[in-house]
Design a protein around this motif. Structure first.
Motif, mmCIF file in Angstrom:
data_model
loop_
_atom_site.group_PDB
_atom_site.id
_atom_site.type_symbol
_atom_site.label_atom_id
_atom_site.label_comp_id
_atom_site.label_asym_id
_atom_site.label_seq_id
_atom_site.Cartn_x
_atom_site.Cartn_y
_atom_site.Cartn_z
ATOM 1 N N LYS A 91 39.004 26.541 42.508
ATOM 2 C CA LYS A 91 39.036 28.045 43.015
ATOM 3 C C LYS A 91 38.718 28.174 44.476
ATOM 4 O O LYS A 91 39.625 28.648 45.131
ATOM 5 C CB LYS A 91 38.550 29.057 41.899
ATOM 6 C CG LYS A 91 38.986 29.186 40.474
ATOM 7 C CD LYS A 91 38.243 30.022 39.685
ATOM 8 C CE LYS A 91 38.694 30.010 38.125
ATOM 9 N NZ LYS A 91 37.990 31.358 37.547
ATOM 10 N N ASP A 120 42.851 26.499 47.052
ATOM 11 C CA ASP A 120 43.630 27.233 46.988
ATOM 12 C C ASP A 120 43.256 28.643 47.596
ATOM 13 O O ASP A 120 44.172 29.831 47.833
ATOM 14 C CB ASP A 120 43.830 27.705 45.191
ATOM 15 C CG ASP A 120 44.486 26.436 44.743
ATOM 16 O OD1 ASP A 120 45.069 25.738 45.163
ATOM 17 O OD2 ASP A 120 44.130 26.263 43.161
ATOM 18 N N GLU A 142 44.869 28.745 51.071
ATOM 19 C CA GLU A 142 46.294 28.883 51.043
ATOM 20 C C GLU A 142 46.727 30.196 50.671
ATOM 21 O O GLU A 142 47.672 30.865 50.826
ATOM 22 C CB GLU A 142 46.694 27.819 49.987
ATOM 23 C CG GLU A 142 48.403 27.828 50.082
ATOM 24 C CD GLU A 142 48.744 26.657 49.414
ATOM 25 O OE1 GLU A 142 49.996 26.195 49.314
ATOM 26 O OE2 GLU A 142 48.084 25.411 49.266
ATOM 27 N N ASP A 143 45.980 30.900 49.466
ATOM 28 C CA ASP A 143 46.177 32.266 49.042
ATOM 29 C C ASP A 143 45.963 33.127 50.041
ATOM 30 O O ASP A 143 46.803 34.372 50.300
ATOM 31 C CB ASP A 143 45.429 32.690 47.853
ATOM 32 C CG ASP A 143 45.874 31.741 46.657
ATOM 33 O OD1 ASP A 143 46.987 31.212 46.488
ATOM 34 O OD2 ASP A 143 44.799 31.811 45.605
#
Length: 299
Positions: A67, A187, A190-191
């Motif tokens: 995460k 992630d 990238e998010d």
């Protein structure tokens, strides 16, 4: 007009890019930690600027959290050199966190040992061992030069997009999915990057909508002035209230269509339709001008 050409300079976008850069720097440190443990000599060395504190960290392996990309070290042994004294730690796990430091230290690394921590201190008689449930270690600064990659990247390079894609965003065209990101930093990064891309599109469309709305309002004054002059000639000598009501209707039409078109233009799916609506009211009023001037004033 400046922001229309460079929507990435908008204050809201710059704030979002600043948050992305902070996450990018942290992810670079996390990647370095995992690479040092899983590759080469399989040891991570950290120290402060004065050489007062040094760590030699060894682990069976290191894993990224899926995460937030934060690493966790498994089967850890830490040798701490602090002001001439040596401590040896053994632990099942070690958590690594990057935090913002104080003063001239921009980033610091915090270590916390968990899962059956054993401490051996050379200052205790005979090297006595102590057991603790967890043990936070003193923080150390991030090694110099480790985050220089982020500083060398421009905003577009950080977002991994081209100027052509920005121009497409201003015109209301955007891909169904964000383009692939060449930096593999988890992630969370990238998010944050994808959220920044969407915000660029939203802010750019708002800027374009504001420009068209303001220009349309200015042009509508000229068109309404022509209609008002023609109506004044036609209804000269008549009731003032009648002339006011007739003049109020086209003005209300311009305002309603302008506001509605501006709201529609701020959404990618209805951007072009919204711009058409903004100018459609002026077009209808211009037609009314031609009809009134051509048909009635010809007398």
């Amino acid at each position: 007009l400046k922001y229309r050409q460079r929507p990435t300079d908008l204050p809201a976008v710059q704030k979002q890019i600043g948050r992305l850069r902070a996450q990018f720097r942290e992810a670079l440190v996390y990647r370095y930690v995992v690479e040092q443990i899983n590759e080469g000599r399989r040891v991570l060395r950290l120290d402060d600027e004065q050489g007062r504190l040094k760590y030699e960290i060894r682990a069976e392996r290191a894993e990224h959290d899926p995460k937030d990309f934060r690493p966790e070290l498994l089967r850890v042994s830490v040798r701490e050199h602090l002001s001439g004294h040596v401590r040896d730690y053994q632990a099942g796990r070690c958590q690594v966190r990057v935090e913002r430091g104080l003063g001239t230290v921009p980033l610091i690394i915090q270590l916390r040992l968990t899962d059956e921590v054993t401490l051996t201190d050379d200052r205790s008689g005979g090297g006595q061992r102590f057991k603790k449930p967890n043990q936070p270690l003193e923080s150390v600064p991030v090694p110099p030069g480790l985050t220089d990659q982020e500083a060398r990247l421009s905003d577009l390079e950080l977002l991994d997009i081209s100027e052509a894609m920005v121009r497409q965003a201003v015109s209301g065209r955007r891909p169904a999915r964000p383009p692939p990101y060449r930096f593999r930093l988890g992630d969370q990064v990238e998010d944050a990057r994808n959220a920044t891309l969407y915000q660029i599109v939203e802010e750019a469309l708002q800027v374009v909508g504001v420009i068209h709305s303001r220009v349309a309002f200015s042009v509508s004054i000229l068109v309404m002035l022509v209609l008002a002059a023609a109506l004044a000639i036609i209804w000269r000598g008549g009731q003032l209230l009648t002339a006011f009501v007739i003049s109020f209707i086209p003005g209300l039409l311009i305002v309603v269509m302008n506001i509605a078109g501006r709201q529609m233009s701020e959404k990618p799916d209805t951007h072009l339709v919204g711009l058409v609506v903004i100018w459609a009211g002026i077009g209808l009023l211009a037609v009314a001008d031609l009809v009134v001037l051509g048909k009635f004033l010809r007398r």
